[in-house]
Write a protein that holds these residues in place. Structure first.
Motif, mmCIF file in Angstrom:
data_model
loop_
_atom_site.group_PDB
_atom_site.id
_atom_site.type_symbol
_atom_site.label_atom_id
_atom_site.label_comp_id
_atom_site.label_asym_id
_atom_site.label_seq_id
_atom_site.Cartn_x
_atom_site.Cartn_y
_atom_site.Cartn_z
ATOM 1 N N ARG A 1 22.978 -27.485 -9.006
ATOM 2 C CA ARG A 1 24.272 -27.592 -8.196
ATOM 3 C C ARG A 1 24.321 -29.091 -7.251
ATOM 4 N N PHE A 2 25.208 -29.958 -7.611
ATOM 5 C CA PHE A 2 25.315 -31.115 -6.871
ATOM 6 C C PHE A 2 26.037 -30.851 -5.590
ATOM 7 N N CYS A 3 25.139 -31.144 -4.373
ATOM 8 C CA CYS A 3 25.582 -30.502 -3.102
ATOM 9 C C CYS A 3 26.016 -31.781 -2.372
ATOM 10 N N THR A 4 27.024 -31.939 -2.016
ATOM 11 C CA THR A 4 27.587 -33.400 -1.562
ATOM 12 C C THR A 4 28.517 -33.072 -0.353
ATOM 13 N N ASN A 5 28.432 -34.047 0.803
ATOM 14 C CA ASN A 5 29.193 -34.200 1.828
ATOM 15 C C ASN A 5 30.537 -35.259 1.531
ATOM 16 N N GLU A 6 30.398 -35.503 0.248
ATOM 17 C CA GLU A 6 31.553 -36.454 -0.219
ATOM 18 C C GLU A 6 32.996 -36.019 0.460
ATOM 19 N N THR A 7 33.580 -36.653 1.403
ATOM 20 C CA THR A 7 34.880 -36.264 1.840
ATOM 21 C C THR A 7 35.934 -37.510 1.845
ATOM 22 N N GLN A 8 35.627 -38.483 0.850
ATOM 23 C CA GLN A 8 36.598 -39.465 0.556
ATOM 24 C C GLN A 8 37.362 -39.384 -0.900
ATOM 25 N N ALA A 9 37.109 -38.260 -1.475
ATOM 26 C CA ALA A 9 37.616 -37.847 -2.817
ATOM 27 C C ALA A 9 37.455 -36.638 -2.942
ATOM 28 N N THR A 10 38.671 -36.030 -3.683
ATOM 29 C CA THR A 10 38.605 -34.534 -4.175
ATOM 30 C C THR A 10 37.273 -34.306 -5.080
ATOM 31 N N ARG A 11 37.076 -33.116 -5.433
ATOM 32 C CA ARG A 11 35.869 -32.830 -6.329
ATOM 33 C C ARG A 11 36.058 -33.304 -7.768
ATOM 34 N N GLU A 12 37.484 -33.271 -8.011
ATOM 35 C CA GLU A 12 37.764 -33.891 -9.493
ATOM 36 C C GLU A 12 37.552 -35.349 -9.320
ATOM 37 N N GLY A 13 37.690 -35.947 -8.121
ATOM 38 C CA GLY A 13 37.509 -37.428 -8.137
ATOM 39 C C GLY A 13 36.322 -37.635 -8.172
ATOM 40 N N PHE A 14 35.408 -36.944 -7.534
ATOM 41 C CA PHE A 14 34.154 -37.041 -7.436
ATOM 42 C C PHE A 14 33.327 -37.186 -9.079
ATOM 43 N N VAL A 15 33.683 -35.952 -9.279
ATOM 44 C CA VAL A 15 33.115 -35.712 -10.942
ATOM 45 C C VAL A 15 33.650 -36.822 -11.883
ATOM 46 N N LYS A 16 34.832 -37.221 -11.750
ATOM 47 C CA LYS A 16 35.332 -38.235 -12.541
ATOM 48 C C LYS A 16 34.466 -39.402 -12.519
ATOM 49 N N LYS A 17 34.121 -39.790 -11.136
ATOM 50 C CA LYS A 17 33.263 -41.041 -11.100
ATOM 51 C C LYS A 17 31.939 -40.819 -11.688
ATOM 52 N N LEU A 18 31.240 -39.889 -11.465
ATOM 53 C CA LEU A 18 30.012 -39.460 -11.925
ATOM 54 C C LEU A 18 30.249 -39.184 -13.666
ATOM 55 N N GLN A 19 31.309 -39.106 -14.070
ATOM 56 C CA GLN A 19 31.284 -38.845 -15.393
ATOM 57 C C GLN A 19 31.173 -40.045 -15.995
ATOM 58 N N GLY A 20 32.147 -41.231 -15.385
ATOM 59 C CA GLY A 20 32.156 -42.481 -15.606
ATOM 60 C C GLY A 20 30.804 -43.059 -15.836
ATOM 61 N N MET A 21 30.020 -42.837 -15.097
ATOM 62 C CA MET A 21 28.513 -43.218 -14.875
ATOM 63 C C MET A 21 27.703 -42.668 -15.944
ATOM 64 N N GLY A 22 28.139 -41.815 -16.733
ATOM 65 C CA GLY A 22 27.339 -41.029 -17.933
ATOM 66 C C GLY A 22 26.761 -39.965 -17.682
#
Length: 251
Positions: free
Chosen positions: A34-55
């Protein structure tokens, strides 16, 4: 430092910068993740899209984040939030009634942390007989490419002090946050390891849940972390690659 053997399961924390092949090594080993993140500047969809863009080969279902947990609490308790969050996170609360607020939800609002916005949240809370403040984390600071930045915890503490209220934290290091990730995987804490760069939110939060935890000497790590008075990682590793090597060697 302990390098205890790992039995077939893994809870794995990553903060935006590791190489995708390390993730592939973990997945190929059969360990749960699991990716456990306190990311609260983006939705999970946005977070995942960013990581997918990094490969990265990652799906939304593999991410445990504070906003969905907060939404569950709001629905269960019929709470209507005044949101002090980043604009990009607002869609996570689309199905939540926000009319006539009876609580405040605070996240890493970044540029939205103005005096006016903080004062508006203060007025909502101070006007309640029993104020309810829900925080999507309590980190002190985080690291971006241009340096360290104040995190939500600093602003949470300001509202706690002004309104004489104790915030309910739903992100790391809250025990319930880690328990949620473990439940999603069906893994007991004794069979899970957290890898993170934050001595309190990552390492301390995981250990209080009964997990083992490794701290990487990268990201927001600072040498003084190794003298923390309360939190002692099970091991320190120089980077994520070293952590993955240790874990896979111990299988």
């Amino acid at each position: 430092c302990s390098r205890s053997s790992v039995s077939g399961k893994l809870l794995f924390y990553v903060w935006l910068t590791p190489l995708p092949f390390l993730l592939n090594r973990i997945k190929a080993s059969g360990l749960k993740l699991r990716f456990c993140t306190n990311e609260t500047q983006a939705t999970r969809e946005g977070f995942v899209k960013k990581l997918q863009g990094m490969g990265f080969d990652i799906s939304v279902a593999e991410v445990t984040a504070p906003a969905p947990a907060a939404c569950r609490i709001l629905k269960e308790r019929s709470l209507r939030p005044h949101l002090l969050v980043h604009n990009d996170l607002v869609p996570e609360f689309a199905e939540i009634d926000k009319t006539n607020p009876n609580c405040v939800v605070i996240g890493d609002a970044a540029e939205n942390f103005t005096y006016g916005n903080l004062n508006e949240a203060f007025r909502v809370l101070i006007g309640m007989e029993k104020p309810v403040l829900i925080s999507l984390g309590k980190g002190r600071y985080y690291k971006e490419t241009d340096g360290l930045k104040l995190d939500v915890g600093a602003y949470m503490k300001a509202l706690e002090y002004a309104c004489d209220v104790q915030a309910e934290v739903v992100g790391k290091p809250a025990k319930t946050f880690f328990e949620s990730a473990l439940a999603e995987m069906g893994v007991p804490p004794q069979q899970a390891i957290m890898i993170g760069d934050d001595i309190v939110n990552d390492v301390g939060g995981a250990q209080q849940c009964g997990m083992r935890a490794l701290q990487v000497r990268t990201g927001k790590y600072r040498p003084c972390d190794e003298n923390h008075p309360h939190v002692k990682p099970d091991a320190y590793v120089n980077n994520l690659a070293e952590a993955v090597d240790i874990i896979l060697q111990q299988l």
